[in-house]
Design a protein around this motif. Structure first.
Motif, PDB file in Angstrom:
ATOM      1  N   VAL A 320       0.834  -1.208   0.000  1.00  0.00           N
ATOM      2  CA  VAL A 320       0.000   0.000   0.000  1.00  0.00           C
ATOM      3  C   VAL A 320       0.866   1.254   0.000  1.00  0.00           C
ATOM      4  CG1 VAL A 320      -1.568   1.327   1.466  1.00  0.00           C
ATOM      5  CG2 VAL A 320      -2.015  -1.088   1.023  1.00  0.00           C
ATOM      6  N   ALA A 321       1.996   1.199   0.709  1.00  0.00           N
ATOM      7  CA  ALA A 321       2.851   2.377   0.805  1.00  0.00           C
ATOM      8  C   ALA A 321       3.395   2.815  -0.546  1.00  0.00           C
ATOM      9  CB  ALA A 321       4.009   2.104   1.770  1.00  0.00           C
ATOM     10  N   GLY A 322       3.610   1.887  -1.453  1.00  0.00           N
ATOM     11  CA  GLY A 322       4.125   2.247  -2.765  1.00  0.00           C
ATOM     12  C   GLY A 322       3.092   2.204  -3.862  1.00  0.00           C
ATOM     13  N   ALA A 323       1.808   2.361  -3.509  1.00  0.00           N
ATOM     14  CA  ALA A 323       0.744   2.207  -4.499  1.00  0.00           C
ATOM     15  C   ALA A 323       0.642   3.389  -5.458  1.00  0.00           C
ATOM     16  CB  ALA A 323      -0.600   2.008  -3.791  1.00  0.00           C
ATOM     17  N   GLY A 324       0.964   4.597  -5.023  1.00  0.00           N
ATOM     18  CA  GLY A 324       0.851   5.762  -5.901  1.00  0.00           C
ATOM     19  C   GLY A 324      -0.469   6.467  -5.793  1.00  0.00           C
ATOM     20  N   LEU A 325      -1.404   5.997  -4.969  1.00  0.00           N
ATOM     21  CA  LEU A 325      -2.645   6.700  -4.682  1.00  0.00           C
ATOM     22  C   LEU A 325      -3.043   6.361  -3.250  1.00  0.00           C
ATOM     23  CD1 LEU A 325      -5.822   5.050  -6.243  1.00  0.00           C
ATOM     24  CD2 LEU A 325      -3.724   3.821  -5.849  1.00  0.00           C
ATOM     25  N   PRO A 326      -3.888   7.167  -2.612  1.00  0.00           N
ATOM     26  CA  PRO A 326      -4.260   6.891  -1.218  1.00  0.00           C
ATOM     27  C   PRO A 326      -4.999   5.554  -1.097  1.00  0.00           C
ATOM     28  CG  PRO A 326      -4.839   9.146  -1.839  1.00  0.00           C
ATOM     29  CD  PRO A 326      -4.463   8.444  -3.107  1.00  0.00           C
TER      30      PRO A 326
END
Length: 430
Positions: A320-326
């Motif tokens: 999730v931390a590197g997903a690129g969106l909230p």
């Protein structure tokens, strides 16, 4: 006559009147009160459940009755195992349901519970047959064998008149008076025959109960086969996960480390070589080696992300931390699943999150992972445009194929205009 031939009658008598005969006799006697108690339980609970079926109490009561029938079945299996040596594999537990209705439905669809209830209903006639055989063979055998002794002490001395009006003293069988010593010895001989037949007769009627226990209280052949296939599949899934983990470690600690060392050596060669073809070749080789290291790292992550070693919740947090969106993550996993299930769940989440980023046009997403009883539920929700369907180039068919070997379920709810909610349900133990 040889010694072996002389000992054969002794061995036969020991087998007929030894521990096995005593255990079967004890089983037949103890089985009578157990059968009566089980029959009473079955009749009362079935009658109450059927009578109250029109109310909210009747159907759950039937489910409780089936659970109790399984317990009674376990009692009969234990008795048969202890006294008869009849080792019957207990049926597999029924699959747990979700919620009160799901649990009741799971119990009512449990074939093993209904078979146990059927055993409780048919056991009393067989128990009465056991009792009759015991009384007729062992009971009358002892009485008849000791009849001469009883006659000597004046026991069981019945006084009657025969058809000619004469007074007779002794047993009477029909119109036959056993009031002489030769006839008393004949009764004793009949008693000896009954006692000789008694263990074999009890063994025969107990054999009927053995067959019923195997058919009604044990694993059915289909259920046993299904269980074997499930265990074999679970081992295959776990072995595949372990193999992939080993490949990932070999690549990470072996090939990747060597490529990194090669890149460093090429860097050193490029810096020390004079300008010219050698330096240019070293520069090109260095770039190729770096690309190979990058590709190998991506390959290793695709096989088994190292972050999974810390658990599924930690791996999803990194994802999730590197997903690129909230992306909001909610994880409730009290009992850690097997490595294979963690890997499948992680890659499903990664694939679904990739779909959200590439295809949905969403501004935010949610990932929820919840473990309930023995099931793990992964749910991904986004506020995108919706319209996701299996087979539309979204990667969902591959997702369905990934979860199919472990009996996973995929549910897609994505109306046009959104939102899209995709749920993946997996067993906690593969």
């Amino acid at each position: 006559m040889t010694l072996g031939a002389a000992l054969r009658p002794v061995a036969a008598a020991r087998a007929a009147f030894g521990w096995r005969a005593a255990a079967e006799l004890l089983y037949a006697v103890l089985g009578v009160p157990a059968a009566v108690l089980g029959f009473g339980y079955a009749v009362v609970t079935l009658a109450l459940g059927a009578g109250l079926a029109v109310t909210a109490v009747g159907i759950p009561l039937l489910a409780v009755a089936l659970i109790g029938a399984r317990r009674f079945g376990g009692l009969h299996r234990a008795l048969a195992g202890r006294l008869l040596g009849e080792r019957v594999r207990p049926p597999a537990p029924h699959r747990p349901g979700t919620g009160l209705y799901g649990r009741v439905q799971a119990v009512l669809s449990d074939a093993a519970g209904w078979r146990a209830m059927a055993y409780l209903l048919v056991r009393p006639p067989l128990a009465l047959l056991h009792l009759y055989v015991i009384l007729f063979t062992w009971g009358w055998g002892v009485v008849a064998l000791t009849y001469p002794l009883q006659r000597a002490f004046g026991w069981n001395d019945v006084t009657t008149r025969d058809e000619r009006g004469m007074i007779r003293h002794g047993f009477v069988v029909g119109a036959f008076h056993l009031d002489t010593w030769p006839r008393a010895l004949l009764v004793s001989a009949v008693g000896a025959v009954l006692l000789f037949v008694a263990p074999r007769a009890v063994h025969a009627v107990v054999l009927l109960d053995r067959i019923l226990i195997r058919r009604l209280l044990g694993d059915s052949s289909a259920a046993a086969r299904i269980r074997t296939l499930e265990e074999t599949r679970a081992r295959a899934v776990d072995d595949a996960a372990a193999t992939l983990r080993r490949i990932e470690r070999d690549l990470h600690d072996g090939a990747q480390a060597r490529l990194v060392a090669l890149t460093m050596q090429l860097t050193l060669l490029r810096e020390t070589a004079p300008k010219g073809p050698v330096r240019d070749l070293a520069t090109a080789a260095q770039a190729t080696a770096r690309e190979a290291v990058t590709e190998l790292r991506e390959l290793v992550r695709g096989i088994h992300p190292p972050v999974l070693d810390s658990g599924l919740d930690a791996a999803l947090a990194t994802l999730v931390a590197g997903a690129g969106l909230p992306v909001e993550l909610r994880a409730d996993i009290p009992v850690r699943p097997t490595a294979a299930i963690e890997s499948i769940a992680y890659f499903c989440a990664a694939e679904l999150l990739t779909n959200v980023i590439k295809h949905s046009g969403a501004t935010r997403a949610e990932i929820e992972v919840v473990q309930h009883e023995d099931r793990l539920r992964l749910r991904v929700r986004d506020d995108g445009s919706g319209g996701a369907v299996v087979g539309a180039g979204s990667g969902l068919p591959g997702l369905a194929e990934r979860i199919r070997p472990v009996d996973g379920l995929l549910e897609v709810v994505s109306p046009p205009g959104g939102p899209t909610v995709i749920t993946v349900e997996l067993p906690s133990q593969a």
